[in-house]
Enzyme design. Structure first.
Site, mmCIF file in Angstrom:
data_model
loop_
_atom_site.group_PDB
_atom_site.id
_atom_site.type_symbol
_atom_site.label_atom_id
_atom_site.label_comp_id
_atom_site.label_asym_id
_atom_site.label_seq_id
_atom_site.Cartn_x
_atom_site.Cartn_y
_atom_site.Cartn_z
ATOM 1 N N GLU A 136 24.576 39.086 46.272
ATOM 2 C CA GLU A 136 25.154 40.345 45.785
ATOM 3 C C GLU A 136 24.079 41.346 45.376
ATOM 4 O O GLU A 136 24.390 42.359 44.761
ATOM 5 C CB GLU A 136 26.098 40.076 44.596
ATOM 6 C CG GLU A 136 27.390 39.405 45.026
ATOM 7 C CD GLU A 136 28.449 39.327 43.932
ATOM 8 O OE1 GLU A 136 28.113 39.453 42.743
ATOM 9 O OE2 GLU A 136 29.608 39.127 44.287
ATOM 10 N N ASP A 237 43.874 31.618 37.541
ATOM 11 C CA ASP A 237 42.988 32.604 38.166
ATOM 12 C C ASP A 237 41.765 31.848 38.707
ATOM 13 O O ASP A 237 41.029 31.230 37.933
ATOM 14 C CB ASP A 237 42.578 33.637 37.094
ATOM 15 C CG ASP A 237 41.671 34.732 37.629
ATOM 16 O OD1 ASP A 237 41.249 34.646 38.798
ATOM 17 O OD2 ASP A 237 41.365 35.670 36.867
ATOM 18 N N ASP A 243 31.431 29.712 40.820
ATOM 19 C CA ASP A 243 30.243 30.007 39.996
ATOM 20 C C ASP A 243 30.092 28.962 38.888
ATOM 21 O O ASP A 243 28.976 28.557 38.547
ATOM 22 C CB ASP A 243 30.367 31.399 39.358
ATOM 23 C CG ASP A 243 30.455 32.493 40.413
ATOM 24 O OD1 ASP A 243 29.890 32.308 41.506
ATOM 25 O OD2 ASP A 243 31.091 33.528 40.140
HETATM 26 O O1 RIB Z 1 32.607 34.809 41.980
HETATM 27 C C1 RIB Z 1 33.385 35.680 41.217
HETATM 28 C C2 RIB Z 1 32.698 37.002 41.080
HETATM 29 O O2 RIB Z 1 32.618 37.597 42.354
HETATM 30 C C3 RIB Z 1 33.438 37.998 40.230
HETATM 31 O O3 RIB Z 1 33.104 37.915 38.864
HETATM 32 C C4 RIB Z 1 33.091 39.326 40.876
HETATM 33 O O4 RIB Z 1 32.281 40.144 40.102
HETATM 34 C C5 RIB Z 1 32.450 38.981 42.215
HETATM 35 O O5 RIB Z 1 31.113 39.204 42.190
#
Ligand code: RIB
Length: 289
Positions: A136, A237, A243
């Site tokens: 990202e 959710d 992550d």
């Molecule tokens: O993996 C989840 C994340 O992906 C979110 O918090 C969002 O910001 C995206 O980056």
């Protein structure tokens, strides 16, 4: 041995919707929340809540300083986060009744990493330290090359997948942590066993963690394949479940825990995250496991 997470920080605008929007449709959301997120920030929070010593590097705009404070409050070293001109990264996330989500990402400050700053950060790390990356932010190939020259271990979560990733120096990664969709993009295969086989062939020294949604995960540690199922929960959710898994997994590696235990703890932590709303706030502490 320390871990440097060079990663994104996003403000997540999360909308509860009856179903995920179709092209041309207008739909009223029943609720809106703003959470701290970004794959980078979430993974740093997960690492810290799992008990690891983690430094986070990256860029935010003036509107994002609360995210830096949040990381600091969670025990993350934020000395390498810089404030740049313009706005921070943000997302628009739709969550429907089944807990399924879809995410629209605006890179913002995450796409303003500069080589001089990267050099200054990496100067503080060396042989045996870990560098964790997601897809990202910009300048990932440069970070991988520099970290490799310094003798750092590189862990790459190639998410979200895009065309550019195929040109990254993936052979420099020591750990690849990916889901089945990313595995399919890399290998063209759909069967998890074959995805792993192909990745092993292509990158012989790489350790690969392949997450499989409700089917759990498979992990190739360089000598054998481990499997771990999920802990079933009432899903609320799914944002940041991956992550959470990544953070707990790497924290376990740094602590030198046995592989089965690492995978069990990571699956439990991800299960808890799925049962709660939001990205970073949904990540459990080690005590909660
Ligand atoms: O993996 C989840 C994340 O992906 C979110 O918090 C969002 O910001 C995206 O980056």
């Amino acid at each position: 041995m320390r871990i440097l997470n060079y990663g994104s920080l996003n403000l997540d605008y999360v909308y509860q919707v009856p179903h995920i929007l179709r092209g041309g449709e207008t739909l009223a959301a029943s609720q809106r929340d703003i959470f701290f997120g970004g794959k980078g920030l979430n993974q740093s929070v997960a690492l810290a809540r799992a008990g690891a010593e983690v430094c986070h590097a990256g860029c935010i705009g003036e509107d994002g300083t609360a995210m830096r404070d949040y990381l600091r409050e969670n025990g993350v070293d934020t000395a390498y986060i810089s404030v740049t001109e313009g706005s921070s990264g943000h997302t628009i996330i739709q969550v429907e009744g089944s807990a399924q989500n879809c995410i629209l990402l605006w890179g913002g400050a995450n796409r303003r990493q500069e080589r001089t700053k990267i050099d200054r950060v990496l100067e503080n790390f060396g042989e045996g330290d870990f560098l964790l990356l997601q897809n990202e932010i910009n300048e990932i190939p440069y970070m991988m090359e520099q970290a490799h020259c310094r003798g750092m271990h590189i862990a790459l979560n190639p998410s979200p997948i895009d065309e550019q990733l195929m040109h990254f120096p993936l052979e420099l990664a020591d750990y690849l942590l990916l889901n089945e969709i990313e595995g399919n993009a890399f290998t063209g295969e759909t069967k998890p066993e074959i995805i792993l086989e192909k990745l092993k062939e292509r990158y012989p020294r790489m350790k690969v963690l392949l997450t499989l949604g409700s089917d759990g995960c498979m992990y190739w540690d360089g000598s054998r394949i481990f499997r771990q199922g999920i802990y079933p929960v009432k899903a609320v959710d799914t944002t940041a479940a991956g992550d959470t898994f990544t953070g707990y997994f790497l924290a376990g590696i740094l602590e030198g825990r046995p592989t089965e235990e690492i995978l069990r703890r990571s699956a439990k932590a991800a299960g808890i995250a799925v049962s709660r709303q939001g990205a970073a706030p949904s990540i459990p502490t080690a005590d909660e496991l």
